[in-house]
Scaffold this motif. Structure first.
Motif, mmCIF file in Angstrom:
data_model
loop_
_atom_site.group_PDB
_atom_site.id
_atom_site.type_symbol
_atom_site.label_atom_id
_atom_site.label_comp_id
_atom_site.label_asym_id
_atom_site.label_seq_id
_atom_site.Cartn_x
_atom_site.Cartn_y
_atom_site.Cartn_z
ATOM 1 N N ALA A 275 0.815 -1.211 0.000
ATOM 2 C CA ALA A 275 0.000 0.000 0.000
ATOM 3 C C ALA A 275 0.855 1.271 0.000
ATOM 4 O O ALA A 275 0.336 2.374 0.140
ATOM 5 C CB ALA A 275 -0.931 0.008 1.217
ATOM 6 N N LEU A 276 2.169 1.113 -0.173
ATOM 7 C CA LEU A 276 3.079 2.266 -0.097
ATOM 8 C C LEU A 276 2.946 3.163 -1.337
ATOM 9 O O LEU A 276 2.884 2.681 -2.466
ATOM 10 C CB LEU A 276 4.524 1.786 0.019
ATOM 11 N N LYS A 277 2.923 4.467 -1.097
ATOM 12 C CA LYS A 277 3.052 5.461 -2.158
ATOM 13 C C LYS A 277 4.276 6.316 -1.850
ATOM 14 O O LYS A 277 4.536 6.652 -0.696
ATOM 15 C CB LYS A 277 1.813 6.349 -2.250
ATOM 16 N N VAL A 278 5.025 6.644 -2.894
ATOM 17 C CA VAL A 278 6.220 7.460 -2.742
ATOM 18 C C VAL A 278 6.051 8.730 -3.577
ATOM 19 O O VAL A 278 5.765 8.646 -4.778
ATOM 20 C CB VAL A 278 7.485 6.699 -3.180
ATOM 21 N N TYR A 279 6.224 9.870 -2.943
ATOM 22 C CA TYR A 279 6.092 11.160 -3.608
ATOM 23 C C TYR A 279 7.450 11.838 -3.663
ATOM 24 O O TYR A 279 8.251 11.735 -2.728
ATOM 25 C CB TYR A 279 5.132 12.077 -2.843
ATOM 26 N N LEU A 280 7.698 12.549 -4.746
ATOM 27 C CA LEU A 280 8.876 13.398 -4.858
ATOM 28 C C LEU A 280 8.412 14.832 -4.776
ATOM 29 O O LEU A 280 7.604 15.275 -5.584
ATOM 30 C CB LEU A 280 9.602 13.150 -6.180
ATOM 31 N N GLU A 281 8.879 15.546 -3.790
ATOM 32 C CA GLU A 281 8.486 16.933 -3.562
ATOM 33 C C GLU A 281 9.618 17.870 -3.995
ATOM 34 O O GLU A 281 10.731 17.725 -3.498
ATOM 35 C CB GLU A 281 8.161 17.123 -2.077
ATOM 36 N N PRO A 282 9.390 18.807 -4.957
ATOM 37 C CA PRO A 282 8.142 19.065 -5.674
ATOM 38 C C PRO A 282 7.793 17.878 -6.572
ATOM 39 O O PRO A 282 8.673 17.276 -7.165
ATOM 40 C CB PRO A 282 8.448 20.292 -6.527
ATOM 41 N N ALA A 283 6.501 17.542 -6.643
ATOM 42 C CA ALA A 283 6.094 16.310 -7.304
ATOM 43 C C ALA A 283 5.261 16.574 -8.540
ATOM 44 O O ALA A 283 4.567 17.573 -8.649
ATOM 45 C CB ALA A 283 5.285 15.458 -6.326
ATOM 46 N N SER A 284 5.336 15.657 -9.480
ATOM 47 C CA SER A 284 4.433 15.663 -10.612
ATOM 48 C C SER A 284 3.358 14.599 -10.415
ATOM 49 O O SER A 284 2.360 14.587 -11.106
ATOM 50 C CB SER A 284 5.203 15.398 -11.907
ATOM 51 N N ASP A 285 3.593 13.686 -9.519
ATOM 52 C CA ASP A 285 2.654 12.626 -9.155
ATOM 53 C C ASP A 285 3.412 11.704 -8.212
ATOM 54 O O ASP A 285 4.581 11.903 -7.941
ATOM 55 C CB ASP A 285 2.194 11.859 -10.396
ATOM 56 N N TRP A 286 2.724 10.679 -7.706
ATOM 57 C CA TRP A 286 3.483 9.706 -6.926
ATOM 58 C C TRP A 286 4.374 8.946 -7.881
ATOM 59 O O TRP A 286 4.026 8.685 -9.018
ATOM 60 C CB TRP A 286 2.583 8.816 -6.092
ATOM 61 N N THR A 287 5.568 8.630 -7.425
ATOM 62 C CA THR A 287 6.588 8.100 -8.314
ATOM 63 C C THR A 287 6.743 6.590 -8.168
ATOM 64 O O THR A 287 6.197 5.986 -7.239
ATOM 65 C CB THR A 287 7.927 8.812 -8.070
ATOM 66 N N THR A 288 7.459 5.980 -9.094
ATOM 67 C CA THR A 288 7.596 4.530 -9.121
ATOM 68 C C THR A 288 8.728 4.061 -8.215
ATOM 69 O O THR A 288 9.686 4.783 -7.965
ATOM 70 C CB THR A 288 7.854 4.033 -10.546
ATOM 71 N N PHE A 289 8.608 2.828 -7.740
ATOM 72 C CA PHE A 289 9.662 2.251 -6.914
ATOM 73 C C PHE A 289 9.686 0.741 -7.104
ATOM 74 O O PHE A 289 8.739 0.127 -7.615
ATOM 75 C CB PHE A 289 9.473 2.611 -5.440
#
Length: 570
Positions: A275-289
């Motif tokens: 259920a993990l979501k990873v965001y890059l701030e500043p973000a364009s969306d949640w990112t892949t991992f």
């Protein structure tokens, strides 16, 4: 003190022409939200300036956001408690250029709002801009269409709810309605961005929704108040106080070690990894991992794709967000994607070889035919161990695949870790046959042994060229060493442990075409006769082959992130 400012208009025709040229340059080349420098201001010496454009879907190219409203907001600004005297505002000129001068030192978020005649609204939020004395920040940005968000509320008897976002000027009120799920309110014209939290209030109190991303062209984002959501921040300081990055890096695969997390966070994250979501701030969306396990099937870390890593940014960060027992997050693309230039990426984390093959990460499903290769501990996860006699991996599909071809104009980057156990004779690490190109350990006297990239122009046997590093064998004997090989046209550069060691210019002047019909081989040399020799003895890990020539900052960052100790980020 009231902090609102206004941008003075210059009547000097030369400056107006310069603005037009700058805006034209931005429209052609700066639509990817990169930090850029070199723009001139209309007046004074501003500390924050830039150009705004937007895409309304009717044209391929961007349009200038003439007279857009622009706000420079302290990162800790709370619209629920403070008013407009606590942030700065200006208006972009006819060419979309804006400037702020005399800003106090601090960390700011930049917001802009723009409306077109058909009623569409565009907005942006760029976060974590640090203003220091005598510094100049220049940002050329593309505005996205603003979004609506649907917020489900705890039980309330009120008819209205309000939303405010810390670090943003956004504050709005909406009518509470009900559907089969529960009570909700829809708030309009929210800047598409990642937010640490959104504050939702009624007369009965205020609740915080953590780790919120507002964006995406499809459905209206739906947010639920839920105290069980956990978040974890990983700082990505690229300023002088961190890794001192000077180039914008795109599509970078970052490794995050779970051993750096506290025990409670680590246990909860691993338990709820689906259920993990990873965001890059500043973000364009949640990112892949992508998750990494050790030889005992214990989850040890995550590969995370950094869509854009900005230079000289103290406050950029990764955010992990998860909820116990939440539904599984839909699968996403591998961080080692072909879109980011990865032809192949071998992580060498297998503990066994089904059908004597090894697969690559990323989008290309190449199979490596494995002979007498064993597994061991690597830099990240596992590594492959070669016995120096018969170990070899052969990628047959690479023989006629253009991504592995090499021409005078080719550009590629190869990065890998190597741990050599025998320096008594020359050993090949990887390559595409003896007559095309390869990287090897070249044995010699103690002051002549070297690591070497060598390329052969088959149209003329006199036109070999090579880039080599003269190193005494004991320096790199029985320890992990990282290399990046970058070929750009007729120039080849080798980086060792993140530092440039050698650049060599090709001596080839022929116009004849090269052939590139040999398979890519790992751990040995394959001769044109089909015989395999010069077998490597030692371990190999994290071998990537990219179809783009990466720069020195990429080579340095790969090493700093992956090295066993003192790595970044931590």
């Amino acid at each position: 003190m009231k902090r609102n400012t206004r941008l003075a208009k210059s009547a000097v025709s030369a400056l107006f022409a310069l603005q037009a040229l700058l805006a034209m340059f931005f429209l052609v080349s700066c639509s990817d939200n990169k930090v850029a420098g070199g723009n001139s201001s209309e007046v004074g010496s501003p500390e924050l300036m830039g150009t705004l454009a937007f895409m309304d879907g009717s044209q391929v190219s961007a349009k200038v956001a003439s007279y857009a409203r622009v706000y420079c907001v302290p990162a800790d600004y709370d619209p629920a408690k403070e008013d407009s005297t606590s942030y700065y505002t200006t208006t972009a000129d006819s060419m979309g250029h804006f400037a702020f001068d005399n800003l106090p030192e601090g960390v700011y978020n930049l917001e802009a709002f723009y409306e077109v005649p058909d009623g569409k609204s565009f907005a942006l939020r760029e976060s974590g801009l640090k203003i220091a004395t005598d510094s100049v920040q220049s940002v050329d940005l593309e505005m996205n269409q603003s979004r609506d968000i649907k917020v489900y509320l705890p039980e309330s008897k009120d008819s209205l709810a309000s939303v405010s976002i810390v670090g943003s000027t956004y504050k709005a009120t909406a009518i509470i309605a009900e559907d089969d799920v529960g009570a909700y309110a829809i708030f309009t014209n929210v800047p598409a961005s990642y937010y640490d939290s959104v504050q939702v209030s009624t007369s009965e109190g205020s609740n915080s929704i953590k780790a919120v991303y507002v964006g995406g062209p499809e459905a209206v984002p739906t947010l639920f108040y839920d105290e069980s959501v956990r978040t974890l921040e990983i700082p990505l300081n690229t300023a002088a106080t961190g890794i001192d990055l000077h180039d914008t890096i795109e599509g970078f695969p970052l490794f995050v070690r779970l051993s750096d997390l506290n025990a409670d966070d680590r246990e909860s994250l691993v338990k709820n990894i689906s259920a993990l979501k990873v965001y890059l701030e500043p973000a364009s969306d949640w990112t892949t991992f992508k998750v990494v396990y050790d030889k005992d099937s214990v989850l040890t870390g995550l590969w995370v794709r950094l869509s854009t890593l900005y230079p000289q940014r103290e406050t950029q960060k990764l955010v992990f967000a998860w909820k116990a027992g939440a539904a599984e997050v839909p699968g996403a693309a591998d961080p080692f994607s072909y879109t980011d230039g990865f032809v192949v990426a071998w992580n060498f984390d297998e503990t066994e070889f089904s059908d004597s093959t090894v697969m690559t990460s990323g989008d290309n499903p190449f199979k490596g035919r494995v002979t007498d290769v064993s597994t061991g501990d690597g830099i990240i996860g596992g590594a492959f161990v070669f016995n120096g006699k018969s170990s070899v991996i052969e990628v047959l599909e690479s023989a006629d695949y253009s991504g592995f071809a090499l021409k005078d104009t080719s550009s590629f980057t190869a990065t890998f870790w190597v741990n050599v156990e025998d320096t008594s004779t020359s050993r090949f690490i990887w390559g595409k046959s003896e007559s095309e190109y390869h990287f090897k350990y070249q044995a010699g006297d103690s002051d002549r042994s070297s690591w070497m990239f060598k390329e052969l122009d088959e149209s003329d046997l006199d036109h070999w060229y090579e880039a080599s590093i003269a190193i005494a064998p004991e320096v790199d004997y029985k320890q992990w060493v990282h290399f990046t090989v970058v070929k750009s046209g007729d120039s080849t550069a080798i980086y060792r442990n993140g530092k440039l060691e050698d650049v060599l210019i090709s001596r080839n002047n022929t116009d004849d075409k090269r052939t590139s019909d040999g398979p890519f081989v790992i751990g040995a040399r394959k001769q044109s006769s089909g015989r395999v020799d010069r077998v490597f003895k030692g371990s190999l890990d994290e071998l990537y082959f990219m179809n783009k020539a990466k720069g020195s900052e990429w080579a340095r960052l790969i090493y700093l992130n992956q090295k066993p100790t003192g790595y970044w980020p931590k």
